[in-house]
Design an enzyme around this catalytic site. Structure first.
Site, PDB file in Angstrom:
ATOM      1  N   ARG A   1      -2.973   3.133  -5.979  1.00 37.98           N
ATOM      2  CA  ARG A   1      -3.265   2.086  -4.973  1.00 37.98           C
ATOM      3  C   ARG A   1      -4.604   1.480  -5.361  1.00 37.98           C
ATOM      4  O   ARG A   1      -5.627   2.176  -5.359  1.00 37.98           O
ATOM      5  CB  ARG A   1      -3.312   2.684  -3.572  1.00 37.98           C
ATOM      6  CG  ARG A   1      -3.946   1.724  -2.569  1.00 37.98           C
ATOM      7  CD  ARG A   1      -3.709   2.111  -1.145  1.00 37.98           C
ATOM      8  NE  ARG A   1      -2.327   1.852  -0.772  1.00 37.98           N
ATOM      9  CZ  ARG A   1      -1.894   1.742   0.480  1.00 37.98           C
ATOM     10  NH1 ARG A   1      -2.733   1.873   1.490  1.00 37.98           N
ATOM     11  NH2 ARG A   1      -0.624   1.516   0.741  1.00 37.98           N
TER      12      ARG A   1
ATOM     13  N   HIS B   1       3.266  -4.983  -3.144  1.00 34.09           N
ATOM     14  CA  HIS B   1       3.502  -3.674  -2.513  1.00 34.09           C
ATOM     15  C   HIS B   1       5.000  -3.364  -2.623  1.00 34.09           C
ATOM     16  O   HIS B   1       5.721  -3.347  -1.627  1.00 34.09           O
ATOM     17  CB  HIS B   1       3.042  -3.734  -1.053  1.00 34.09           C
ATOM     18  CG  HIS B   1       2.824  -2.392  -0.411  1.00 34.09           C
ATOM     19  ND1 HIS B   1       2.998  -1.190  -1.083  1.00 34.09           N
ATOM     20  CD2 HIS B   1       2.440  -2.058   0.856  1.00 34.09           C
ATOM     21  CE1 HIS B   1       2.747  -0.194  -0.269  1.00 34.09           C
ATOM     22  NE2 HIS B   1       2.406  -0.682   0.909  1.00 34.09           N
TER      23      HIS B   1
ATOM     24  N   GLN C   1       6.769  -0.645  -0.416  1.00 31.97           N
ATOM     25  CA  GLN C   1       6.997  -1.092   0.955  1.00 31.97           C
ATOM     26  C   GLN C   1       8.252  -1.951   1.039  1.00 31.97           C
ATOM     27  O   GLN C   1       9.091  -1.775   1.922  1.00 31.97           O
ATOM     28  CB  GLN C   1       5.780  -1.891   1.437  1.00 31.97           C
ATOM     29  CG  GLN C   1       5.891  -2.349   2.868  1.00 31.97           C
ATOM     30  CD  GLN C   1       5.850  -1.191   3.845  1.00 31.97           C
ATOM     31  OE1 GLN C   1       4.939  -0.389   3.816  1.00 31.97           O
ATOM     32  NE2 GLN C   1       6.844  -1.106   4.725  1.00 31.97           N
TER      33      GLN C   1
ATOM     34  N   ASP D   1       2.727  -8.837   9.139  1.00 31.71           N
ATOM     35  CA  ASP D   1       1.725  -7.933   8.565  1.00 31.71           C
ATOM     36  C   ASP D   1       0.363  -8.422   9.062  1.00 31.71           C
ATOM     37  O   ASP D   1       0.263  -9.527   9.619  1.00 31.71           O
ATOM     38  CB  ASP D   1       1.817  -7.986   7.020  1.00 31.71           C
ATOM     39  CG  ASP D   1       0.841  -7.046   6.329  1.00 31.71           C
ATOM     40  OD1 ASP D   1       0.311  -6.118   6.978  1.00 31.71           O
ATOM     41  OD2 ASP D   1       0.595  -7.227   5.109  1.00 31.71           O
TER      42      ASP D   1
ATOM     43  N   CYS E   1       4.901  -3.515   8.275  1.00 29.27           N
ATOM     44  CA  CYS E   1       4.650  -2.432   7.308  1.00 29.27           C
ATOM     45  C   CYS E   1       3.714  -1.366   7.854  1.00 29.27           C
ATOM     46  O   CYS E   1       3.729  -0.233   7.380  1.00 29.27           O
ATOM     47  CB  CYS E   1       4.083  -3.009   6.020  1.00 29.27           C
ATOM     48  SG  CYS E   1       2.574  -3.965   6.296  1.00 29.27           S
TER      49      CYS E   1
ATOM     50  N   ARG F   1       9.667   5.211   4.223  1.00 30.60           N
ATOM     51  CA  ARG F   1       8.856   5.236   2.998  1.00 30.60           C
ATOM     52  C   ARG F   1       9.151   6.516   2.215  1.00 30.60           C
ATOM     53  O   ARG F   1       9.232   6.504   0.983  1.00 30.60           O
ATOM     54  CB  ARG F   1       7.359   5.174   3.341  1.00 30.60           C
ATOM     55  CG  ARG F   1       6.877   3.850   3.905  1.00 30.60           C
ATOM     56  CD  ARG F   1       6.876   2.733   2.878  1.00 30.60           C
ATOM     57  NE  ARG F   1       6.006   3.001   1.744  1.00 30.60           N
ATOM     58  CZ  ARG F   1       4.693   2.791   1.712  1.00 30.60           C
ATOM     59  NH1 ARG F   1       4.092   2.275   2.759  1.00 30.60           N
ATOM     60  NH2 ARG F   1       3.987   3.060   0.619  1.00 30.60           N
TER      61      ARG F   1
END
Ligand code: CP
Ligand code: NVA
Length: 310
Positions: free
Chosen positions: A109, A136, A139, A224, A265, A293
């Protein structure tokens, strides 16, 4: 032997074909069902290890990767920004070459997407993008998996993303949704729309507008945060620009679909991009989405580190 070519990395969705994407979705479904019916997964990643490099905070990504490796019989460990100093204490190519001698996979990340690409280029083990400033993909795989569970056939279903259309989550979501034949609409204020290069990289057509009537007929409404990690100094400016793009009761009613699924998310800035009544309402799937996830990433791990075919 599967006819679908194997993936080497999971860095970006533009490198993944619709067949490969569907292969990951089916594998996620199988692993989720296996754990539900048998209480555990087969230990297909026994003796395999995953290094997890974090330059930014995380709840879902860190815990779901760590638990995912454990469910599959493997081992994952967290490397903090202070320890690794990716790109400052040590270059990404050097980090990649060192870790490749110790572990079977790297999840990172990062701020600069280039660091993910360099880890993949210079290392000799699979690299997974656990979020960069650009994208991402973990996600988005999860989001489409969740949509598939909730809606069944996804062909010609409409997903509408409202908010910062230029951020990492929006970028990966539109790429992913195009792979499964969904209609994608992005509703964003001027200046916060997707780059043309990203729109061209999508498998399907993406409608981009600042007109909130674009939510009409949505099967899924997605949002988001308005200020992503690393953009904190722009927070006040963004708070002045985005309020009419809030996912609230009026906007949900404007879809004319009383069963419209609400997705985010997470983490949410409640009261900014989404109101509590919508986040916690009857058609919200925020928490099943977060839980997925685990299952979606187990598919990525099983394929990349365990050679499970797609
Ligand atoms: N959605 C997501 O990636 O959450 P975290 O930042 O908590 O990992
Ligand atoms: N766009 C958000 C997503 C967090 C999971 C961010 O980058 O902060």
């Amino acid at each position: 032997m599967s006819a679908i070519p194997a993936l080497k990395h999971f860095t970006d969705l533009n490198e993944i074909s619709p067949d490969q994407f569907w292969g990951l979705l089916r594998l996620a479904k199988r692993l989720k069902e296996e754990r539900k019916t048998q209480g555990q997964n087969e230990p297909i990643l026994a003796n395999k290890s995953l290094a997890m490099i974090f330059q930014k905070p995380s709840l879902r990504t860190r815990v779901s990767f760590e638990m995912g490796m454990q469910h599959l019989g493997g081992y994952a460990f967290y490397l903090s920004p202070q320890e690794v100093g990716l790109g400052s204490r040590e270059s990404a190519p050097d980090v990649a070459r060192v870790l490749s001698g110790y572990v079977d996979g790297i999840m990172a990340r990062v701020f600069a997407h280039q660091h993910v690409l360099e880890l993949a280029e210079w290392g000799s083990v699979p690299v997974i993008n656990g979020l960069s400033d650009f994208s991402h993909p973990c996600q988005a795989l999860t989001d489409i998996f969740t949509a598939w569970e909730c809606l069944g056939d996804l062909e010609d279903r409409t997903i509408v993303y409202v908010g910062d259309g230029a951020n990492n989550v929006a970028t990966s979501l539109m790429m992913a949704a195009g792979k499964v034949g969904m209609n994608v609409r992005i509703i964003s204020p001027p200046g916060y729309i997707p780059d043309n290069a990203i729109l061209e990289a999508c498998d399907g057509e993406v409608v981009v507008t600042d007109d909130l009537d674009g939510v009409i007929g949505a099967d899924i409404l997605y949002t988001d945060v308005w200020t992503s990690m690393g953009q904190e100094e722009e927070r006040e400016k963004r708070l002045a620009i985005f309020p009419s793009y809030q996912l609230n009761r009026q906007l949900v009613e404007r879809t004319e679909n009383q069963n419209v699924l609400i997705m985010h998310c997470l983490p949410a800035h409640r009261g900014e991009e989404i109101t509590d009544d919508v986040a916690d309402g009857s058609s919200s799937v925020l928490f099943p989405q977060a839980h997925n996830r685990l299952h979606a990433q187990k598919a990525v791990l099983a394929h990349l580190l365990g050679n499970v075919p797609l």
